[in-house]
Design a protein around this motif. Structure first.
Motif, PDB file in Angstrom:
ATOM      1  N   MET A  86       1.043  -1.208  -0.122  1.00 35.98           N
ATOM      2  CA  MET A  86      -0.029  -0.122   0.042  1.00 35.98           C
ATOM      3  C   MET A  86       0.830   1.263  -0.145  1.00 35.98           C
ATOM      4  O   MET A  86       1.789   1.358   0.806  1.00 35.98           O
ATOM      5  CB  MET A  86      -0.916  -0.064   1.086  1.00 35.98           C
ATOM      6  N   PHE A  87       0.542   2.333  -0.740  1.00 40.83           N
ATOM      7  CA  PHE A  87       1.281   3.491  -0.773  1.00 40.83           C
ATOM      8  C   PHE A  87       1.221   4.122   0.414  1.00 40.83           C
ATOM      9  O   PHE A  87       0.294   4.103   1.182  1.00 40.83           O
ATOM     10  CB  PHE A  87       0.859   4.342  -2.074  1.00 40.83           C
ATOM     11  N   ARG A  88       2.273   4.854   0.726  1.00 41.21           N
ATOM     12  CA  ARG A  88       2.462   5.640   2.050  1.00 41.21           C
ATOM     13  C   ARG A  88       2.358   6.838   2.184  1.00 41.21           C
ATOM     14  O   ARG A  88       2.809   7.699   0.902  1.00 41.21           O
ATOM     15  CB  ARG A  88       3.796   5.168   2.770  1.00 41.21           C
ATOM     16  N   ARG A  89       1.971   7.600   3.019  1.00 43.10           N
ATOM     17  CA  ARG A  89       1.667   9.206   2.837  1.00 43.10           C
ATOM     18  C   ARG A  89       1.964   9.982   4.236  1.00 43.10           C
ATOM     19  O   ARG A  89       2.174   9.357   5.266  1.00 43.10           O
ATOM     20  CB  ARG A  89       0.165   9.582   2.766  1.00 43.10           C
ATOM     21  N   LEU A  90       2.231  11.010   4.062  1.00 47.48           N
ATOM     22  CA  LEU A  90       2.471  11.972   5.283  1.00 47.48           C
ATOM     23  C   LEU A  90       1.413  12.971   5.493  1.00 47.48           C
ATOM     24  O   LEU A  90       0.682  13.245   4.602  1.00 47.48           O
ATOM     25  CB  LEU A  90       3.681  12.727   5.130  1.00 47.48           C
ATOM     26  N   GLY A  91       1.047  13.309   6.820  1.00 49.39           N
ATOM     27  CA  GLY A  91       0.003  14.095   7.263  1.00 49.39           C
ATOM     28  C   GLY A  91       0.176  15.077   8.124  1.00 49.39           C
ATOM     29  O   GLY A  91       1.344  14.981   8.897  1.00 49.39           O
ATOM     30  N   VAL A  92      -0.541  15.947   8.290  1.00 48.91           N
ATOM     31  CA  VAL A  92      -0.569  16.963   9.319  1.00 48.91           C
ATOM     32  C   VAL A  92      -1.950  17.267  10.080  1.00 48.91           C
ATOM     33  O   VAL A  92      -2.753  16.763   9.570  1.00 48.91           O
ATOM     34  CB  VAL A  92      -0.099  18.428   8.903  1.00 48.91           C
TER      35      VAL A  92
ATOM     36  N   GLY B 183       5.002  17.488   0.009  1.00 47.71           N
ATOM     37  CA  GLY B 183       4.305  16.262  -0.219  1.00 47.71           C
ATOM     38  C   GLY B 183       3.462  15.727   0.623  1.00 47.71           C
ATOM     39  O   GLY B 183       3.122  14.497   0.729  1.00 47.71           O
ATOM     40  N   PHE B 184       3.161  16.527   1.637  1.00 44.59           N
ATOM     41  CA  PHE B 184       1.911  15.952   2.603  1.00 44.59           C
ATOM     42  C   PHE B 184       0.862  15.725   1.890  1.00 44.59           C
ATOM     43  O   PHE B 184       0.540  16.560   1.075  1.00 44.59           O
ATOM     44  CB  PHE B 184       1.923  17.008   3.838  1.00 44.59           C
ATOM     45  N   GLU B 185      -0.193  14.549   2.231  1.00 43.27           N
ATOM     46  CA  GLU B 185      -1.245  14.375   1.433  1.00 43.27           C
ATOM     47  C   GLU B 185      -2.756  14.230   2.338  1.00 43.27           C
ATOM     48  O   GLU B 185      -3.569  14.377   1.769  1.00 43.27           O
ATOM     49  CB  GLU B 185      -1.115  13.173   0.761  1.00 43.27           C
ATOM     50  N   ARG B 186      -2.655  14.286   3.611  1.00 49.01           N
ATOM     51  CA  ARG B 186      -3.670  14.137   4.453  1.00 49.01           C
ATOM     52  C   ARG B 186      -3.737  15.083   5.468  1.00 49.01           C
ATOM     53  O   ARG B 186      -2.557  15.328   5.936  1.00 49.01           O
ATOM     54  CB  ARG B 186      -3.972  12.688   4.863  1.00 49.01           C
ATOM     55  N   VAL B 187      -4.845  15.396   6.155  1.00 49.28           N
ATOM     56  CA  VAL B 187      -5.061  16.346   7.392  1.00 49.28           C
ATOM     57  C   VAL B 187      -6.037  15.480   8.354  1.00 49.28           C
ATOM     58  O   VAL B 187      -7.304  15.232   7.839  1.00 49.28           O
ATOM     59  CB  VAL B 187      -5.770  17.673   6.867  1.00 49.28           C
ATOM     60  N   PHE B 188      -5.393  15.618   9.453  1.00 47.94           N
ATOM     61  CA  PHE B 188      -6.373  15.236  10.609  1.00 47.94           C
ATOM     62  C   PHE B 188      -6.865  16.472  11.150  1.00 47.94           C
ATOM     63  O   PHE B 188      -5.853  17.295  11.583  1.00 47.94           O
ATOM     64  CB  PHE B 188      -5.391  14.337  11.641  1.00 47.94           C
ATOM     65  N   MET B 189      -8.258  16.456  11.356  1.00 49.79           N
ATOM     66  CA  MET B 189      -8.731  17.689  11.768  1.00 49.79           C
ATOM     67  C   MET B 189      -9.595  17.371  13.065  1.00 49.79           C
ATOM     68  O   MET B 189     -10.464  16.619  12.881  1.00 49.79           O
ATOM     69  CB  MET B 189      -9.631  18.363  10.618  1.00 49.79           C
ATOM     70  N   SER B 190      -9.293  17.982  14.479  1.00 47.25           N
ATOM     71  CA  SER B 190     -10.202  17.328  15.463  1.00 47.25           C
ATOM     72  C   SER B 190     -11.333  18.559  15.340  1.00 47.25           C
ATOM     73  O   SER B 190     -11.467  19.547  15.275  1.00 47.25           O
ATOM     74  CB  SER B 190      -9.085  17.969  16.533  1.00 47.25           C
ATOM     75  N   MET B 191     -12.705  17.727  15.866  1.00 43.37           N
ATOM     76  CA  MET B 191     -13.586  18.241  16.191  1.00 43.37           C
ATOM     77  C   MET B 191     -14.203  17.980  17.667  1.00 43.37           C
ATOM     78  O   MET B 191     -15.302  18.208  17.934  1.00 43.37           O
ATOM     79  CB  MET B 191     -14.743  17.838  15.419  1.00 43.37           C
TER      80      MET B 191
END
Length: 360
Positions: A1-7, A30-38
């Protein structure tokens, strides 16, 4: 599975313009995903919609995947039901991370939501949670897993427990994620922030070493910086990281010669399949490099993490590269450098036939 970096972004505790600048620079690395807290929302549905839709739409324009972290209290706060996820789809989110789980059947039903929202499960419990959900015939392509992070010093997961939890998801081919911690960021969901890693052993390590480790385990696909905002130097270091094989950071000795430096830095190394406990052997380089290699730095006891190369007195093994695992002396080998101390634990992930590289 391809690997990603996130903030990670915390709209309830941040300023939009600062979030925008952070997301923009991270994307350039090259970051690709965002974790966003609710988890912290308290302002009511309309205010939450305005705030989150603005930053989510910005992230989507930058081509991020956006996962919102939610818990049951969010639905109470917003006067909503788990049976209708349209509010989150209208915000523009790609998925929801369930900080707290249900009975298995509920999660399975949620994975068939009409909006195509990903349902991300909490991975940091070593129980048959995922197995239960899958027995209810969940929509597996829309199921992710993501570990927790831990703001309090000493409260994050130990490695063995982390591995056991992660294996439960890996065996089903579920996309997995875990958190690393910036050494300078101060923003998170709560008023305690001693860093936001998943693994306690990572809390005070350089951020790129944390990421190297998570990828090296083979258990984690997405590595996310838990706290905000990581420095530009940290983002650059992660952006330059090889996500698919270990690259050890090397400090060279002053006497290293050009041939030795070339052997170390400009070759694809791999460990022989018939391994030894004393060293990791990269043997193919000796077949390529036939040049003389005079003795230097060879009259010492080599220690774990030292990089040595066979000198002119080593016969057919001249110019073979080795990483020392057990202390020993051998005048037929030149010490050319050493792996940085904070990366020595990564040697455990060099198994038979494992590919690896070095960077200066």
């Amino acid at each position: 599975m391809f690997r990603r970096l996130g903030v990670s972004i915390y709209p309830n505790n941040s300023i939009f313009e600062e979030d925008l600048a952070y997301l923009t620079f991270a994307k350039s690395q090259g970051f690709e995903r965002v974790f966003m807290s609710m988890l912290e929302v308290t302002e009511g549905k309309s205010a939450v919609s305005d705030k989150f839709s603005k930053i989510i739409s910005t992230a989507k324009k930058l081509d991020y995947e956006v996962i919102l972290d939610i818990a049951p209290n969010i639905f109470d706060e917003l006067g909503m039901s788990y049976d209708d996820l349209r509010f989150f789809a209208d915000l523009g989110a790609d998925g929801l991370r369930l900080d707290i789980g249900f009975d298995g059947n509920k999660e399975a039903m949620l994975s068939f939501n009409p909006y195509g929202l990903i349902i991300e499960l909490n991975m940091s419990n070593d129980v048959a949670y995922l197995d239960n959900i899958l027995t209810y015939e969940a929509n597996k392509p829309f199921i992710y897993g993501c570990h927790n992070f831990y703001p309090q010093e000493g409260s994050a997961l130990p490695l063995v427990f982390f591995e056991s939890c992660s294996e439960r998801f890996r065996k089903y081919g579920i996309r997995t994620a875990a958190f690393i911690s910036s050494q300078v960021a101060t923003n998170g969901p709560w008023n305690i922030n001693d860093g936001l890693p998943t693994l306690e052993m990572h809390r005070h390590l350089p951020i790129e070493v944390q990421a190297k480790h998570l990828f090296a385990t083979g258990l984690i696909d997405d590595v996310i910086i838990g706290n905000a905002y990581a420095s530009e130097d940290e983002l650059i270091a992660l952006g330059q990281l090889n996500r698919y094989q270990l690259e050890f950071s090397v400090d060279f000795l002053p006497n290293v010669n050009p041939i030795e430096r070339d052997i170390v830095c400009h070759n694809q190394h791999f460990r022989r399949g018939d391994i030894t406990e004393q060293m990791i052997r990269s043997t193919q380089v000796r077949k390529v490099y036939k040049a003389d290699n005079p003795c230097h730095d060879n009259q010492m006891i080599f220690e774990c993490g030292d990089i040595v190369i066979g000198n002119d007195y080593f016969g057919k093994y001249k110019n073979e590269l080795q990483i020392v695992l057990e202390a020993h002396a051998d005048k037929r080998k030149n010490k050319v450098g050493q792996i940085r101390k904070n990366e020595l634990f990564l040697l455990d992930y060099i198994r038979p036939w494992t590919k690896f590289r070095f960077i200066e």
